[in-house]
Scaffold this active site. Structure first.
Site, PDB file in Angstrom:
ATOM      1  CE  LYS A 141      -1.574   2.187   3.509  1.00 52.94           C
ATOM      2  NZ  LYS A 141      -2.235   2.652   4.755  1.00 52.94           N
ATOM      3  CG  ASP A 159      -7.235   3.272   2.016  1.00 55.77           C
ATOM      4  OD1 ASP A 159      -8.146   2.755   1.319  1.00 55.77           O
ATOM      5  OD2 ASP A 159      -7.273   4.457   2.390  1.00 55.77           O
TER       6      ASP A 159
END
Length: 256
Positions: A141, A159
């Site tokens: 991420k 996320d």
């Protein structure tokens, strides 16, 4: 103009027998609506260099972007280079980032990050995924955010908001972030990945909240299999819509 503008959301629409082609078409239709809803979507962390962005994303774990942005000006001024983080006093660094939470673990990540950047890359942040994910405190991420924002390399940022929404929308049933990233990547051209990530995250923060999504004021309602998870009456739902785009988002639904 989005398909939901000026229309009352259709209740009870089923997507259970949706074909792959129908899924792709629906997902891209929803993306076009997101494009209209959030034309100015962007990374909400403040930064001016790849290193600053990398540090800010590490600090953003379990913390709001707003809180991170309150902490980073002084932090970036005190530690402008990777070598500065590598040589930082742990107690001082912990105190500076304490408001972001989990500050001891984050301090360890920043100290290790600085040392690794100095040792492996002469203090520079690398621009490749396989190199970024091997750095302390950096997962896929974080790496995708840095690649997309600092290096212009398309990436999907999975996320909490992104994962929640794409599952609600039936774009994937996967829970694993890497599998989610790959599945969503097959639905859209690579060039769209970074902005898609920003716009989905914006939508999760403004309308499609975790506990009480504003279904009745959502411009994506007609294509959402989870319509009804939150209030469907417009006035009740409109009260839940947040952010500077609020009036624009409500106008998309009412057609006004």
């Amino acid at each position: 103009m989005s398909s939901a503008v000026g229309q009352a959301p259709r209740k009870g629409r089923s997507f259970a027998a949706e074909s792959r082609l129908s899924l792709v078409r629906r997902a891209r239709r929803m993306k076009r609506c997101l494009d209209e809803a959030y034309p100015g979507a962007h990374c909400e962390l403040d930064f001016s260099t790849p290193l600053e962005l990398l540090v800010a994303v590490i600090l953003s774990a379990q913390c709001t972007d707003q809180r991170v942005n309150e902490v980073t000006p002084a932090l970036f001024s005190r530690y402008p280079t990777a070598a500065d983080y590598a040589g930082a006093n742990r107690v001082e660094l912990e105190e500076m980032i304490r408001p972001t939470g989990f500050y001891r673990n984050k301090t360890s990540s920043l100290l290790g990050l600085g040392a690794a950047l100095v040792e492996r890359y002469d203090g520079e942040v690398p621009g490749k995924l396989d190199q970024l994910v091997k750095l302390p405190g950096v997962g896929r991420k974080t790496a995708n955010v840095v690649l997309g924002e600092a290096f212009g390399v398309p990436g999907i940022t999975v996320d909490t908001h992104f994962g929640r929404l794409v599952r609600r929308w039936g774009w994937t049933t996967e829970d694993d972030p890497v599998k989610v990233e790959h599945e969503i990547g097959t639905l859209f051209p690579r060039k769209d990945w970074t902005m898609l990530s920003h716009r989905v995250i914006f939508h999760g923060r403004r309308i499609c909240h975790a506990r009480k999504p504003a279904c009745g004021a959502c411009p994506l309602a007609n294509d959402c299999p989870s319509y009804g998870a939150g209030p469907t009456e417009f006035d009740a739902a409109a009260k839940l819509v947040k952010g500077p785009e609020r009036e624009h988002l409500l106008a998309m639904v009412t057609g006004s």
